[in-house]
Scaffold this active site. Structure first.
Site, PDB file in Angstrom:
ATOM      1  N   HIS A 114      35.696  42.196  60.889  1.00 33.92           N
ATOM      2  CA  HIS A 114      36.327  41.628  62.078  1.00 33.92           C
ATOM      3  C   HIS A 114      36.016  40.141  62.244  1.00 33.92           C
ATOM      4  CE1 HIS A 114      36.447  45.874  64.103  1.00 33.92           C
ATOM      5  NE2 HIS A 114      37.266  45.766  63.069  1.00 33.92           N
ATOM      6  N   LEU A 347      32.184  52.480  61.815  1.00 34.53           N
ATOM      7  CA  LEU A 347      33.308  51.881  61.092  1.00 34.53           C
ATOM      8  C   LEU A 347      32.977  50.465  60.644  1.00 34.53           C
ATOM      9  CD1 LEU A 347      36.189  53.173  63.400  1.00 34.53           C
ATOM     10  CD2 LEU A 347      35.409  54.163  61.236  1.00 34.53           C
ATOM     11  N   PHE A 348      31.750  50.032  60.880  1.00 37.70           N
ATOM     12  CA  PHE A 348      31.148  48.844  60.266  1.00 37.70           C
ATOM     13  C   PHE A 348      31.893  47.541  60.572  1.00 37.70           C
ATOM     14  CE2 PHE A 348      30.686  52.379  57.018  1.00 37.70           C
ATOM     15  CZ  PHE A 348      29.579  52.915  57.651  1.00 37.70           C
ATOM     16  N   CYS A 349      32.444  47.421  61.781  1.00 32.81           N
ATOM     17  CA  CYS A 349      33.172  46.199  62.176  1.00 32.81           C
ATOM     18  C   CYS A 349      34.272  45.853  61.182  1.00 32.81           C
ATOM     19  CB  CYS A 349      32.208  45.021  62.338  1.00 32.81           C
ATOM     20  SG  CYS A 349      30.984  45.243  63.631  1.00 32.81           S
ATOM     21  N   ALA A 350      34.823  46.885  60.561  1.00 33.42           N
ATOM     22  CA  ALA A 350      35.974  46.744  59.669  1.00 33.42           C
ATOM     23  C   ALA A 350      36.818  48.005  59.862  1.00 33.42           C
ATOM     24  CB  ALA A 350      35.527  46.589  58.226  1.00 33.42           C
TER      25      ALA A 350
END
Length: 403
Positions: A114, A347-350
């Site tokens: 992101h 979701l790992f900032c993606a």
């Protein structure tokens, strides 16, 4: 030998103790012992940077600018480049978005973190490539469709899959079309040198807390012309060369233009120290540990690795996976509570990328299965051992699934 600060032991529910298996290094890396020593040595001399004539101010200013020079050299900067201290990679990329010339088109892939997906005002987002070669070809085609100033913004290593992106080849394509390229090096920097000249990058951004220097500093390094032409990222003291009686402002050129306020001296020195130490460290054991973890996951019938490229694609020490039959948050809690294993769930900032890969991974395991709502990520680094990897694999196998 390079080492990190870590707790001696972690208590388990049965009353026993064990060492902590930190497999969440990609989120926030522990502190290198030499970084902690450098910070401790500097603290008695902590004072104002670029302000004051006393011994503390003079020492602090010298240390701050020496840290900048260290990063300038470490990152392979050249004439016409600048190093600006920021809070982290997200801050650095937002700074770059702030200084873009009017009308600049930013071209990114839709799989970015992101921090490299959301700051851009006029993005052109390229669809998901399934190989490094496809990434290069689709970028070439996308750049044929745009005109005017163009910035290509790409990751060097995925924070979801750990896969390395073909940055050098992407840079060659970008430059052939007259575009500049910015590289999110947050996940590459802890594992390999970040050299702007070798990458062909015009800008690189990275975070201290990813490179074992968790003191709140990051950096944007690259071509100074856009930085000098734009208004300051923050307006205030330090960015001003002068303010007249009628409040007309003359701003500094160079890094000071975008470093208003009291700078993070401790963070800058910590980041520079970590980068200098990592440049000479032997990190070769990581590849063996990653291969061991991936091979173990491949043997588990209810666990599937997330990947974008071919299974043989080179990668850094990040392995994310889907687990069928267990709630990922509950599983991660159990790993931490009962086995002293730290992993990341989410979701790992993606989000767009991770959701897509979860659907694909679940489909490979069981075409009729509902994909889990989150992935689990194990990330390795300095301090990771074979026992840590094997402990995770043991927990993921028979005790959980009754095999």
């Amino acid at each position: 030998m390079v080492s990190v600060l870590s707790p001696a032991e972690v208590k388990l529910p049965d009353g026993s103790s064990t060492d902590f298996a930190n497999l969440d290094v990609a989120a926030t890396a522990p502190c290198l012992d030499v970084v902690a020593e450098a910070v401790a040595d500097l603290l008695p001399w902590y004072g104002s940077v670029h302000r004051g004539a006393g011994a503390l101010a003079q020492r602090s200013t010298r240390e701050y600018e020496q840290a900048r020079e260290t990063l300038y050299e470490h990152l392979g900067c050249g004439p016409g480049d600048a190093v600006v201290f920021t809070r982290n990679t997200t801050d650095a990329l937002n700074l770059l978005a702030h200084v873009l010339p009017p009308g600049t088109t930013v071209v990114t892939f839709d799989v970015e973190h992101h921090a490299n997906l959301l700051p851009w005002r006029t993005p052109v987002r390229i669809g998901t490539p399934r190989s490094p070669g496809e990434a290069v070809a689709t970028l070439d085609e996308a750049l044929r469709q745009v005109s005017g100033p163009v910035l290509v913004a790409v990751t060097a290593a995925s924070n979801v899959t750990g896969e390395l992106w073909p940055v050098r080849e992407l840079a060659e394509v970008a430059h052939r079309h007259g575009a500049r390229i910015a590289v999110d090096a947050a996940q590459l920097a802890p594992h390999a040198p970040v050299d702007m000249a070798a990458l062909g990058a015009d800008y690189v951004a990275l975070s201290g807390h990813k490179v074992y220097a968790p003191f709140g500093a990051g950096v944007l390094a690259g071509r100074a012309d856009w930085l000098d032409a734009a208004p300051p990222y923050l307006a205030g003291g330090g960015a001003t060369a002068g303010v007249s009686a009628d409040f007309a402002v003359r701003w500094h050129d160079g890094p000071a233009r975008h470093e208003a306020g009291t700078p993070n001296l401790i963070g800058a020195v910590a980041l520079a120290t970590a980068c200098r130490v990592l440049a000479g460290a032997d990190l070769s054991a990581e590849a063996h540990l990653v291969a061991r973890l991936r091979a173990g996951i491949a043997r588990l019938p209810h666990v599937e690795e997330l990947r974008l490229f071919d299974a043989a694609a080179p990668r850094v020490g990040i392995v994310s996976f889907a687990v069928l039959g267990r709630d990922p948050d509950e599983l991660s809690t159990e790993l931490g509570r009962d086995h002293a294993i730290g992993v990341r769930t989410g979701l790992f900032c993606a989000h767009p990328l991770t959701r897509r890969l979860l659907r694909e991974a679940a489909g490979r395991l069981d075409p009729s299965a509902e994909p889990p709502g989150a992935a689990i990520r194990a990330s390795l680094g300095i301090g990771t051992s074979e026992e840590h990897v094997d402990r995770l694999l043991a927990v993921l196998s028979a005790p959980l699934f009754g095999e």
